[in-house]
Design an enzyme around this catalytic site. Structure first.
Site: not given
Ligand code: PNS
Length: 189
Positions: A19, A43, A94, A132
């Site tokens: 990150h 989660k 990645r 993570s």
């Molecule tokens: O670090 P992560 O857990 O891979 O991040 C995931 C994240 C936060 C980017 C994703 O879960 C997110 O954007 N959540 C917000 C909900 C949302 O907007 N959903 C619709 C788009 S697919």
């Protein structure tokens, strides 16, 4: 000139060196970088959103690039991006295994907010396997994660897994007396 604002969203549970590498790269592409920490109770994150934000703040240092802010968010990412005036969403890629999920998310976000672009950045190769999730698993099993996370996060992981409150052990499902395999198991597993 209009300020170029980017959002780098994630769970950051906890922040890793991968990150940090993406943050430094993104800082070169915008004027203001907003790290958006998802409040994702479903989660079941290891760290509370306040703890995740504190770990980010203590490890993202001032540099020549864009200034960095850390905020929590819930709801749609594109709504958050619009609320801070961002035109760019940054995500780290990645390996190819990340691609499908990221591609779907980027297209969905584009459908919801056509003026917000998703930009993918590649972290250094040495972090290409760092997530993570894996860092937590290694720390939980007593492995050394010092080279994979900033020092504060490594310390927080050690502390979290030393505390029984943080490391709930899931009960195994009760064994059936019939001798049949439980649903969902495969032959030979
Ligand atoms: O670090 P992560 O857990 O891979 O991040 C995931 C994240 C936060 C980017 C994703 O879960 C997110 O954007 N959540 C917000 C909900 C949302 O907007 N959903 C619709 C788009 S697919």
């Amino acid at each position: 000139m209009t300020e170029r604002i980017a959002v780098y969203p994630g769970s950051f549970d906890p922040i890793t060196n991968g990150h940090l590498d993406i943050i430094e790269r993104a800082r070169g592409l915008c004027d203001r970088l907003v790290l958006a920490v998802l409040v994702n109770d479903e989660k079941r994150p290891l760290f509370s959103v306040e703890e995740r934000i504190a770990l980010i703040r203590e490890n993202v240092l001032p540099s020549d690039g864009a200034r960095v802010e850390v905020r929590e968010f819930s709801g749609l990412l594109v709504d958050f991006a619009r609320s801070v005036g961002a035109r760019m969403i940054v995500r780290g890629l990645r390996a190819m295994s990340d691609f499908e999920y990221e591609f779907q998310m980027a297209l969905m976000n584009r459908r919801l907010a056509p003026r917000v672009e998703t930009v993918f950045l590649m972290a250094k190769e040495e972090y290409s396997y760092v997530s993570s999730r894996l860092v937590k698993e290694v720390a939980r099993l007593g492995g050394d994660v010092a080279a994979l996370t900033p020092p504060g996060a490594a310390r927080a992981l050690t502390k979290a897994f030393a505390s029984p409150r943080r490391a709930p052990v899931r009960k195994r499902p009760a064994r059936r007396r019939t001798g049949r395999r439980p649903r969902g198991s495969t032959a030979g597993s």
